[in-house]
Design a protein around this motif. Structure first.
Motif, PDB file in Angstrom:
ATOM      1  N   UNK A 183      -3.086 -47.913 -14.416  1.00  0.00           N
ATOM      2  CA  UNK A 183      -4.338 -48.602 -14.136  1.00  0.00           C
ATOM      3  C   UNK A 183      -4.429 -49.019 -12.668  1.00  0.00           C
ATOM      4  N   UNK A 184      -3.309 -49.440 -12.100  1.00  0.00           N
ATOM      5  CA  UNK A 184      -3.304 -49.804 -10.685  1.00  0.00           C
ATOM      6  C   UNK A 184      -3.568 -48.611  -9.789  1.00  0.00           C
ATOM      7  N   UNK A 185      -2.981 -47.480 -10.116  1.00  0.00           N
ATOM      8  CA  UNK A 185      -3.207 -46.262  -9.356  1.00  0.00           C
ATOM      9  C   UNK A 185      -4.674 -45.833  -9.450  1.00  0.00           C
TER      10      UNK A 185
ATOM     11  N   UNK B 293     -11.143 -47.544  -5.488  1.00  0.00           N
ATOM     12  CA  UNK B 293     -11.470 -48.357  -4.317  1.00  0.00           C
ATOM     13  C   UNK B 293     -11.529 -47.496  -3.063  1.00  0.00           C
ATOM     14  N   UNK B 294     -10.581 -46.592  -2.909  1.00  0.00           N
ATOM     15  CA  UNK B 294     -10.567 -45.708  -1.751  1.00  0.00           C
ATOM     16  C   UNK B 294     -11.792 -44.795  -1.744  1.00  0.00           C
TER      17      UNK B 294
ATOM     18  N   UNK C  31      -6.958 -54.433   0.582  1.00  0.00           N
ATOM     19  CA  UNK C  31      -7.010 -54.898  -0.807  1.00  0.00           C
ATOM     20  C   UNK C  31      -5.624 -55.276  -1.310  1.00  0.00           C
ATOM     21  N   UNK C  32      -4.640 -54.435  -1.033  1.00  0.00           N
ATOM     22  CA  UNK C  32      -3.281 -54.730  -1.487  1.00  0.00           C
ATOM     23  C   UNK C  32      -2.731 -55.988  -0.828  1.00  0.00           C
TER      24      UNK C  32
ATOM     25  N   UNK D   3      -1.547 -59.313  -2.713  1.00  0.00           N
ATOM     26  CA  UNK D   3      -0.205 -59.852  -2.472  1.00  0.00           C
ATOM     27  C   UNK D   3      -0.270 -61.320  -2.079  1.00  0.00           C
ATOM     28  N   UNK D   4      -1.223 -61.690  -1.215  1.00  0.00           N
ATOM     29  CA  UNK D   4      -1.355 -63.103  -0.828  1.00  0.00           C
ATOM     30  C   UNK D   4      -1.711 -63.955  -2.046  1.00  0.00           C
ATOM     31  N   UNK D   5      -2.542 -63.426  -2.921  1.00  0.00           N
ATOM     32  CA  UNK D   5      -2.936 -64.178  -4.123  1.00  0.00           C
ATOM     33  C   UNK D   5      -1.745 -64.336  -5.062  1.00  0.00           C
TER      34      UNK D   5
END
Length: 81
Positions: free
Chosen positions: A35-37, A43-44, A71-72, A76-78
């Motif tokens: 799902x992440x892929x 998005x891309x 986006x990544x 990551x910050x979140x």
């Protein structure tokens, strides 16, 4: 043309049925990765088609990868608050 669309509907129906039964046996971690892929690919693709000026100036690969990296990093910050 109608036969072409009907064959497309049939192929998608068969593929979704097979995916439903095979997807039930996939471990949760693999499902999250898939799902992440898919989300990153979507998005891309959206960034490349919806930001034509940036694509014109920077090129397709640069814009898509830049949006994906942004986006990544936001995710990551979140996650690492």
């Amino acid at each position: 043309i109608i036969m072409m669309w009907m064959s497309l509907v049939l192929i998608v129906a068969i593929g979704s049925t097979v995916g439903y039964y095979l997807g039930a046996e996939v471990p949760h971690e693999v499902e999250i990765g898939i799902e992440g892929l898919a989300a990153g690919a979507m998005l891309t693709m959206i960034a490349q088609t919806m930001i034509p000026e940036a694509v014109h100036i920077g090129g397709q690969k640069v814009v898509g990868l830049s949006v994906l990296i942004g986006y990544l990093s936001a995710v990551a910050f979140k996650l690492l608050e």
